[in-house]
Motif scaffolding. Structure first.
Motif, mmCIF file in Angstrom:
data_model
loop_
_atom_site.group_PDB
_atom_site.id
_atom_site.type_symbol
_atom_site.label_atom_id
_atom_site.label_comp_id
_atom_site.label_asym_id
_atom_site.label_seq_id
_atom_site.Cartn_x
_atom_site.Cartn_y
_atom_site.Cartn_z
ATOM 1 N N LEU A 65 32.087 -4.047 -65.545
ATOM 2 C CA LEU A 65 31.199 -2.915 -65.834
ATOM 3 C C LEU A 65 30.339 -3.371 -66.994
ATOM 4 N N LYS A 66 29.026 -3.250 -66.830
ATOM 5 C CA LYS A 66 28.130 -3.919 -67.783
ATOM 6 C C LYS A 66 27.058 -2.976 -68.308
ATOM 7 N N GLY A 67 26.825 -3.026 -69.607
ATOM 8 C CA GLY A 67 25.694 -2.331 -70.215
ATOM 9 C C GLY A 67 24.461 -3.206 -70.108
ATOM 10 N N PRO A 68 23.284 -2.646 -70.419
ATOM 11 C CA PRO A 68 22.061 -3.440 -70.317
ATOM 12 C C PRO A 68 21.948 -4.493 -71.410
ATOM 13 N N ILE A 69 21.205 -5.544 -71.123
ATOM 14 C CA ILE A 69 21.018 -6.649 -72.071
ATOM 15 C C ILE A 69 19.530 -6.989 -72.160
ATOM 16 N N THR A 70 19.045 -7.090 -73.401
ATOM 17 C CA THR A 70 17.627 -7.356 -73.645
ATOM 18 C C THR A 70 17.244 -8.772 -73.206
ATOM 19 N N THR A 71 16.067 -8.881 -72.570
ATOM 20 C CA THR A 71 15.495 -10.206 -72.310
ATOM 21 C C THR A 71 14.216 -10.309 -73.131
ATOM 22 N N PRO A 72 14.207 -11.139 -74.181
ATOM 23 C CA PRO A 72 12.980 -11.239 -74.983
ATOM 24 C C PRO A 72 11.830 -11.735 -74.108
ATOM 25 N N VAL A 80 19.774 -12.797 -69.051
ATOM 26 C CA VAL A 80 21.230 -12.838 -68.854
ATOM 27 C C VAL A 80 21.584 -12.191 -67.517
ATOM 28 N N ASN A 81 20.846 -11.131 -67.191
ATOM 29 C CA ASN A 81 21.148 -10.384 -65.972
ATOM 30 C C ASN A 81 20.893 -11.236 -64.738
ATOM 31 N N VAL A 82 19.748 -11.944 -64.746
ATOM 32 C CA VAL A 82 19.408 -12.796 -63.608
ATOM 33 C C VAL A 82 20.411 -13.960 -63.527
ATOM 34 N N PHE A 275 29.008 -3.737 -62.044
ATOM 35 C CA PHE A 275 28.386 -2.422 -61.975
ATOM 36 C C PHE A 275 27.571 -2.189 -63.249
ATOM 37 N N GLU A 276 26.327 -1.753 -63.098
ATOM 38 C CA GLU A 276 25.478 -1.548 -64.284
ATOM 39 C C GLU A 276 24.372 -0.562 -63.965
ATOM 40 N N PRO A 277 23.880 0.162 -64.993
ATOM 41 C CA PRO A 277 22.763 1.072 -64.754
ATOM 42 C C PRO A 277 21.500 0.289 -64.392
ATOM 43 N N VAL A 278 20.558 0.985 -63.719
ATOM 44 C CA VAL A 278 19.283 0.340 -63.382
ATOM 45 C C VAL A 278 18.464 0.097 -64.655
ATOM 46 N N HIS A 279 18.582 1.011 -65.614
ATOM 47 C CA HIS A 279 17.703 0.909 -66.796
ATOM 48 C C HIS A 279 18.088 -0.255 -67.694
ATOM 49 N N GLY A 280 17.171 -0.551 -68.628
ATOM 50 C CA GLY A 280 17.382 -1.637 -69.577
ATOM 51 C C GLY A 280 17.972 -1.149 -70.893
ATOM 52 N N SER A 281 17.780 -1.950 -71.940
ATOM 53 C CA SER A 281 18.461 -1.726 -73.220
ATOM 54 C C SER A 281 17.712 -0.770 -74.153
ATOM 55 N N ALA A 282 16.562 -0.257 -73.705
ATOM 56 C CA ALA A 282 15.761 0.732 -74.462
ATOM 57 C C ALA A 282 15.913 0.554 -75.979
ATOM 58 N N PRO A 283 15.489 -0.586 -76.542
ATOM 59 C CA PRO A 283 15.815 -0.917 -77.938
ATOM 60 C C PRO A 283 15.410 0.150 -78.951
ATOM 61 N N VAL A 291 20.576 8.654 -75.955
ATOM 62 C CA VAL A 291 20.172 8.452 -74.554
ATOM 63 C C VAL A 291 21.217 8.975 -73.572
ATOM 64 N N ASN A 292 20.770 9.069 -72.340
ATOM 65 C CA ASN A 292 21.579 9.626 -71.260
ATOM 66 C C ASN A 292 22.633 8.608 -70.781
ATOM 67 N N PRO A 293 23.904 8.977 -70.814
ATOM 68 C CA PRO A 293 24.921 8.029 -70.346
ATOM 69 C C PRO A 293 25.141 8.065 -68.834
HETATM 70 P P1 NAD Z 1 14.303 0.310 -70.352
HETATM 71 O O1 NAD Z 1 14.911 0.732 -69.056
HETATM 72 O O2 NAD Z 1 15.179 -0.284 -71.364
HETATM 73 O O3 NAD Z 1 13.611 1.564 -71.027
HETATM 74 C C1 NAD Z 1 12.387 2.151 -70.581
HETATM 75 C C2 NAD Z 1 12.376 3.613 -70.988
HETATM 76 O O4 NAD Z 1 13.193 4.346 -70.076
HETATM 77 C C3 NAD Z 1 12.979 3.895 -72.366
HETATM 78 O O5 NAD Z 1 12.045 3.743 -73.391
HETATM 79 C C4 NAD Z 1 13.418 5.333 -72.202
HETATM 80 O O6 NAD Z 1 12.312 6.197 -72.373
HETATM 81 C C5 NAD Z 1 13.861 5.387 -70.754
HETATM 82 N N1 NAD Z 1 15.309 5.180 -70.635
HETATM 83 C C6 NAD Z 1 15.960 4.030 -70.309
HETATM 84 N N2 NAD Z 1 17.276 4.249 -70.302
HETATM 85 C C7 NAD Z 1 17.469 5.547 -70.624
HETATM 86 C C8 NAD Z 1 18.626 6.366 -70.770
HETATM 87 N N3 NAD Z 1 19.867 5.906 -70.580
HETATM 88 N N4 NAD Z 1 18.451 7.660 -71.140
HETATM 89 C C9 NAD Z 1 17.234 8.160 -71.327
HETATM 90 N N5 NAD Z 1 16.103 7.434 -71.195
HETATM 91 C C10 NAD Z 1 16.218 6.146 -70.842
HETATM 92 O O7 NAD Z 1 13.110 -0.686 -69.956
HETATM 93 P P2 NAD Z 1 12.285 -1.718 -70.835
HETATM 94 O O8 NAD Z 1 11.847 -1.051 -72.095
HETATM 95 O O9 NAD Z 1 11.266 -2.255 -69.911
HETATM 96 O O10 NAD Z 1 13.304 -2.868 -71.168
HETATM 97 C C11 NAD Z 1 13.986 -3.039 -72.400
HETATM 98 C C12 NAD Z 1 14.812 -4.292 -72.326
HETATM 99 O O11 NAD Z 1 15.856 -4.158 -71.359
HETATM 100 C C13 NAD Z 1 14.021 -5.543 -71.897
HETATM 101 O O12 NAD Z 1 14.423 -6.616 -72.715
HETATM 102 C C14 NAD Z 1 14.454 -5.778 -70.466
HETATM 103 O O13 NAD Z 1 14.372 -7.129 -70.121
HETATM 104 C C15 NAD Z 1 15.877 -5.297 -70.502
HETATM 105 N N6 NAD Z 1 16.393 -4.883 -69.178
HETATM 106 C C16 NAD Z 1 17.700 -5.168 -68.930
HETATM 107 C C17 NAD Z 1 18.253 -4.767 -67.732
HETATM 108 C C18 NAD Z 1 19.695 -5.086 -67.478
HETATM 109 O O14 NAD Z 1 20.425 -5.383 -68.416
HETATM 110 N N7 NAD Z 1 20.161 -5.042 -66.238
HETATM 111 C C19 NAD Z 1 17.508 -4.041 -66.796
HETATM 112 C C20 NAD Z 1 16.178 -3.725 -67.108
HETATM 113 C C21 NAD Z 1 15.631 -4.153 -68.310
#
Ligand code: NAD
Length: 358
Positions: A65-72, A80-82, A275-283, A291-293
């Motif tokens: 089970l994995k949280g998101p990881i930033t790709t600079p 890391v994800n790829v 298993f991981e969310p579609v969204h990224g690390s929203a730094p 944020v929404n879990p």
């Molecule tokens: P992101 O999905 O991190 O965030 C985009 C926007 O979506 C956020 O600013 C926020 O408004 C909203 N959001 C995202 N997750 C949310 C949550 N749980 N609850 C509420 N709002 C949420 O996309 P990004 O900004 O393009 O990417 C940030 C970093 O994450 C990049 O370094 C990217 O490479 C990485 N990334 C990682 C994965 C992964 O680990 N599988 C997937 C996508 C992006």
């Protein structure tokens, strides 16, 4: 007792992982978490964002089970994800998009499943940097082999799509459709322009489809698919796509059901499942407990089903649905206005779900 590799990730990863861990434990299913850190902070400490120990752990436990990881962007390390998906041959990215009552979205009753190929296409990482010697030689070779001229200041990414890769992802889509009593599979491509890659994808998809006469099959060109999805999403069911279109269309599908905060995912191979969310690390939200879990909790629901814990999965999904439908203990993104002072925190939303589990 299941031993699961738990990768909290970076940015908002650790907070949603903690919330998800608590919720999963509250289902009564017993877990032992093999915590493996990876990502930006690990890169600074260990010189690599994805140390070998993470692979060893997943190889041993089979499920992560994995949280998101930033790709600079532009610099630093490869995603890391790829890398995880390619090294463990997690060839399928499964992303269900289902509306919950109470979430504001343009449509109700959406129930789509995106099946994205995860190892090939422009994501294969075959890249040639502008101005390098290798790029100069490649441009020369392409000039010799074709009548095309590529400008000397171009960067180049290569798009491989194979019969093997297409066959197994399309088969996965049909097997999934059959197992889950779905009526239709739609293959998405741009075969009219990229005849030898997307054309191959379409040909192989048609061939595989002929082995599943009980399930309807159709194809769509990717641009048309995007328009169709925002106009008539109810016409679609299981959608299978090559890597890049799958990446884009699954975010589109997440938008249809109320945004990235509620979109779960799984990366699956023959041996391992992550298993991981579609969204990224929203730094920008890191450490704010804001944020929404749900995207990660619902990824946890997918994991429970993968483990065969169907009743716990159903109970958890019902608890999530109840909290969302009530609309009180939900994070800012699910409130009518994002600055709503009554918005729940990440952890208080998780606690509300736990309270409904009882
Ligand atoms: P992101 O999905 O991190 O965030 C985009 C926007 O979506 C956020 O600013 C926020 O408004 C909203 N959001 C995202 N997750 C949310 C949550 N749980 N609850 C509420 N709002 C949420 O996309 P990004 O900004 O393009 O990417 C940030 C970093 O994450 C990049 O370094 C990217 O490479 C990485 N990334 C990682 C994965 C992964 O680990 N599988 C997937 C996508 C992006």
């Amino acid at each position: 007792m299941y031993t699961i590799t738990l990768i909290p990730g970076d940015g908002i990863g650790p907070e949603i992982t903690e919330a998800t861990r608590k919720v999963l434990e509250a289902t009564g299913v017993l877990f032992r978490w093999d915590v493996q850190n990876a990502g930006l902070d690990v890169y600074e400490r260990e010189g690599t964002p994805l140390p070998e120990r993470v692979f060893e752990s997943i190889r041993k436990n089979k499920v992560a089970l994995k949280g998101p990881i930033t790709t600079p962007v532009g610099t630093g390390f490869r995603s890391v994800n790829v890398t995880l998906r390619q090294t463990l041959d997690l060839y399928c990215c499964l992303r269900p998009s289902k509306t919950f009552k109470g979430i504001r979205s343009m449509f109700q009753d959406i129930d789509l499943v995106i099946v994205r190929e995860n190892t090939e296409d422009l994501y294969a990482g075959i890249e040639f940097e502008k101005g390098s010697e290798k790029t100069r030689r490649l441009i020369q070779l392409i000039g010799d082999l074709t009548d095309k001229t590529i400008r000397v200041d171009a960067g180049i990414s290569i798009k491989p799509i194979s019969v093997f890769g297409t066959e197994r992802i399309v088969r996965f889509a049909f097997e999934y459709a059959r197992r889950n009593k779905r009526r239709k599979v739609t293959a998405v491509h741009k075969a009219n322009i990229m005849k030898y890659t997307d054309g191959l994808f379409l040909d192989v998809a048609r061939r595989v489809a002929s082995l599943y006469p009980d399930i309807e099959f159709e194809d769509r060109i990717v641009d048309n698919m995007c328009m169709q999805l925002v106009l008539k999403p109810e016409l679609y069911d299981v959608i299978v796509l090559p890597n890049l279109y799958g990446d884009i269309v699954s975010d589109l599908a997440a938008g249809l059901i109320g945004g990235l905060g509620v979109a779960p995912g799984a990366n699956l191979g023959e041996e391992y499942a992550v298993f991981e969310p579609v969204h990224g690390s929203a730094p920008k939200y890191k450490g704010l407990n804001k944020v929404n879990p749900l995207a990660m909790i619902l990824s946890g629901v997918m994991m429970l089903r993968h483990l065969g814990e169907f009743s716990a999965a159903d109970r958890l999904e019902r608890a999530v649905a109840a909290v969302v439908a009530e609309g009180k203990d939900v994070t800012y993104d699910l409130k009518p206005r994002p600055d709503d002072p009554s918005a729940a925190t990440t952890m208080s939303m998780a606690n509300a779900i736990i309270a409904r589990l009882a």
